[in-house]
Design a protein around this motif. Structure first.
Motif, short mmCIF file in Angstrom:
data_model
loop_
_atom_site.label_atom_id
_atom_site.label_comp_id
_atom_site.label_asym_id
_atom_site.label_seq_id
_atom_site.Cartn_x
_atom_site.Cartn_y
_atom_site.Cartn_z
N SER A 70 7.82 0.28 -1.41
CA SER A 70 8.80 -0.40 -0.57
C SER A 70 10.18 0.21 -0.71
O SER A 70 11.00 0.15 0.20
CB SER A 70 8.87 -1.88 -0.95
OG SER A 70 7.60 -2.49 -0.83
N TRP A 115 3.25 0.39 -6.22
CA TRP A 115 2.41 0.17 -5.06
C TRP A 115 0.98 0.49 -5.43
O TRP A 115 0.72 1.11 -6.47
CB TRP A 115 2.87 1.03 -3.88
CG TRP A 115 2.97 2.50 -4.14
CD1 TRP A 115 3.90 3.14 -4.92
CD2 TRP A 115 2.11 3.53 -3.64
NE1 TRP A 115 3.68 4.50 -4.92
CE2 TRP A 115 2.60 4.77 -4.13
CE3 TRP A 115 1.01 3.54 -2.79
CZ2 TRP A 115 2.00 5.99 -3.83
CZ3 TRP A 115 0.40 4.76 -2.47
CH2 TRP A 115 0.90 5.96 -3.01
N MET A 148 -2.66 2.28 -4.81
CA MET A 148 -3.25 3.45 -4.16
C MET A 148 -4.77 3.39 -4.27
O MET A 148 -5.31 2.91 -5.28
CB MET A 148 -2.71 4.73 -4.82
CG MET A 148 -3.07 6.00 -4.11
SD MET A 148 -2.18 7.42 -4.85
CE MET A 148 -2.72 8.73 -3.75
N LYS A 150 0.81 -1.22 0.00
CA LYS A 150 0.00 0.00 0.00
C LYS A 150 0.84 1.27 0.00
O LYS A 150 0.31 2.38 -0.02
CB LYS A 150 -0.93 0.00 1.22
CG LYS A 150 -2.00 -1.08 1.16
CD LYS A 150 -2.90 -1.01 2.38
CE LYS A 150 -3.95 -2.10 2.35
NZ LYS A 150 -4.82 -2.07 3.56
N SER A 151 2.14 1.11 0.06
CA SER A 151 3.07 2.24 -0.05
C SER A 151 4.34 1.71 -0.71
O SER A 151 4.61 0.50 -0.65
CB SER A 151 3.38 2.84 1.32
OG SER A 151 3.96 1.86 2.16
#
Length: 227
Positions: free
Chosen positions: A199, A205, A207, A196-197
């Motif tokens: 790495s 990722w 969103m 979700k963010s």
């Protein structure tokens, strides 16, 4: 005669005492200075200019499109007078949304023509005075009803930067970068395996997972970043 001879002799001794290392260091320092001067000269020769004509606006905005598609991409957006118009017709699958010349910085986008109904609806709602949350909610309902549709995998290319200057030889905007958005409606971390963010730099990722606007974000490093 003797008075003249003594200074000459001292000068000769000083020259003969200079070590090879001293000479080498002097050469290296000279080379370093020349390299710095060359770089400064190259930067100065870059000759960035303001984007103050419609031709420059179109050419720089086309940098958002894939290189092999730029010649056939349709370009839409605000002209220099602030009117939203078709700046150039196209004959391929790409639409370029030009930078708004009346806003600070530079931000142009390119997307597949099948995304245009979704994009156009957003522009229409914002023109009606709807805020971001309202636009999100309305388009979400219209996606659920089938009025709007996004085919998974449709991609948005964004060419953006803080400056409004460009190189007229290459059409590159000063300090601009590219970011990519791959639309995957209702996708989640579980359905894609994506975090979700980010790495790490340059990693994809997800969103807004689980929503009609779920998308994969990819923010490439700038060409000067060596990480």
């Amino acid at each position: 005669m003797k008075n003249i001879f003594i200074p000459i002799l001292i000068t000769g001794l000083l020259i003969s005492c200079k070590s090879p290392n001293d000479a080498s260091n002097e050469t290296e320092e000279s080379t370093s200075v020349e390299l710095v001067e060359d770089k400064l000269s190259t930067d100065a020769d870059k000759n960035f200019k303001p984007i103050d004509t419609e031709e420059a606006l179109i050419s720089t905005s086309l940098m958002a499109a894939p290189k092999d598609a730029r010649s056939g991409s349709k370009v839409i957006g605000y002209n220099m007078e602030g009117e939203f118009v078709t700046l150039r017709e196209g004959d391929n699958e790409f639409i370029v949304l030009a930078d708004n010349p009346n806003k600070e910085g530079f931000n142009a986008a390119c997307y597949h023509k099948d995304l245009e109904p979704f994009m156009a609806r957003g522009r229409e709602l914002r023109a009606e005075g709807k805020n971001r949350d309202e636009v999100f909610e309305i388009r979400g309902e219209e996606m659920k009803s089938g009025k709007l549709k996004i085919t998974p995998g449709l991609t948005l290319h964004i060419y953006y930067g803080p400056d409004e200057m460009y190189d007229p030889e290459t059409y590159e905007v000063k300090d601009a970068k590219l970011r990519y958005v791959v639309y995957m409606p209702y996708a989640t971390q579980e359905s894609t395996g994506l975090p979700k963010s980010p790495s790490a730099p340059n990693h994809p990722w997800i969103m807004e997972p689980g929503t009609h606007r779920a998308h994969i974000m990819i923010s490439p490093l700038s060409k000067d970043d060596k990480r």
